[in-house]
Design an enzyme around this catalytic site. Sequence first.
Site, short mmCIF file in Angstrom:
data_model
loop_
_atom_site.label_atom_id
_atom_site.label_comp_id
_atom_site.label_asym_id
_atom_site.label_seq_id
_atom_site.Cartn_x
_atom_site.Cartn_y
_atom_site.Cartn_z
N SER A 20 55.44 13.17 113.52
CA SER A 20 55.07 14.51 113.02
C SER A 20 55.03 15.53 114.15
CB SER A 20 53.74 14.46 112.26
OG SER A 20 52.67 14.30 113.14
N ARG A 76 58.38 -3.36 132.45
CA ARG A 76 58.14 -1.94 132.12
C ARG A 76 59.02 -1.03 132.96
NH1 ARG A 76 51.62 -1.92 131.81
NH2 ARG A 76 51.41 -2.45 129.61
N MET A 101 54.07 4.99 122.08
CA MET A 101 53.02 4.02 122.31
C MET A 101 53.41 2.96 123.32
SD MET A 101 50.65 5.35 120.86
CE MET A 101 49.85 6.13 119.50
N ASN A 118 52.37 14.87 127.48
CA ASN A 118 51.91 13.95 126.43
C ASN A 118 50.92 14.71 125.55
OD1 ASN A 118 51.42 11.46 125.05
ND2 ASN A 118 49.51 11.24 126.20
N HIS A 120 47.58 13.94 123.11
CA HIS A 120 46.59 12.89 122.87
C HIS A 120 45.51 13.44 121.94
CE1 HIS A 120 44.29 9.28 123.73
NE2 HIS A 120 43.23 10.06 123.88
N THR A 152 50.83 11.51 134.37
CA THR A 152 50.76 10.87 135.69
C THR A 152 50.69 9.36 135.44
OG1 THR A 152 48.37 11.16 135.63
CG2 THR A 152 49.63 12.82 136.83
C1 GAR Z 1 49.35 11.69 117.37
O1 GAR Z 1 48.07 11.87 116.82
C2 GAR Z 1 49.28 11.66 118.87
O2 GAR Z 1 48.32 12.54 119.40
C3 GAR Z 1 48.90 10.23 119.13
O3 GAR Z 1 49.65 9.49 118.19
C4 GAR Z 1 49.89 10.30 117.05
C5 GAR Z 1 51.38 10.32 116.80
O4 GAR Z 1 51.66 10.99 115.61
N1 GAR Z 1 49.17 9.83 120.46
C6 GAR Z 1 48.39 9.02 121.16
O5 GAR Z 1 47.39 8.50 120.73
C7 GAR Z 1 48.86 8.78 122.59
N2 GAR Z 1 47.81 8.32 123.39
P1 GAR Z 1 53.13 11.46 115.30
O6 GAR Z 1 54.04 10.26 115.52
O7 GAR Z 1 53.07 11.86 113.86
O8 GAR Z 1 53.46 12.59 116.22
#
Ligand code: GAR
Length: 224
Positions: A20, A76, A101, A118, A120, A152
């Site tokens: 999204s 990785r 992820m 990123n 979060h 980072t």
């Molecule tokens: C979002 O809420 C994003 O902030 C989070 O995953 C979701 C992805 O949603 N990211 C994390 O938690 C990273 N640490 P999306 O695939 O619909 O954009």
Amino acid sequence: MSIKRTDVLRIAVLASGRGSNLQAIIDAIEAGTVQAKIAAVISNKKDSPALERASRHGLSGFFVDPKPHASESDSRGSYDRALLSVLRQHDVELVLLAGYMKIVTKVLVEAFANRMMNIHPSLLPSFPGLDVQKKAIDWGCKVAGCTVHFVTEGVDEGPIILQAAVPILDGDSADSLAARILVQEHKIYPQAVQLFAEGRLRVEGRRVFIEQGKPAGEAAFGLS
Ligand code: GAR
């Protein structure tokens, strides 16, 4: 260092799932509120909805399979070298992690220092990691939110670019809070990208300063 840009900013979006936030960036570009071109959408998941979104919008999508790298001692790093190759092939200037992820290594962090963002779903530095909406509720926080930051090596640790806050309501579940935070994510991520495209982000240590508008066509890179 300042680089005069003649072309539009070339970005790549790395996404593992729903996509999204990718969609919010696509929509902002299509609406003209973000001046950038998505040169590549990359996923570590073959059936990721993010790749379907890319294809619906005529964008180049790539599944980069982690499996061939899994047996290597530096799995990785090896995977990130494969990503780097795709990013370089597409002349990517800014990388956006959007629900990506996988932990990125210094292979990517160094190649895209202050050029990788990123999003979060917490007000960092509170609640890095996973299940953060539930953690904020369980802690009894009254306010939650989201953060766009430069990437980072430390997970969810880089300099903060933009944040948005939302209240935590008495009846909130992790899902209802996540949905309210997501609305804000979709606003601040495109805003951060546009600030970058305008060359208005200056990094000093942990702090990111938003400068006044610069003349069109000029963008500041090599942020210290
Ligand atoms: C979002 O809420 C994003 O902030 C989070 O995953 C979701 C992805 O949603 N990211 C994390 O938690 C990273 N640490 P999306 O695939 O619909 O954009």
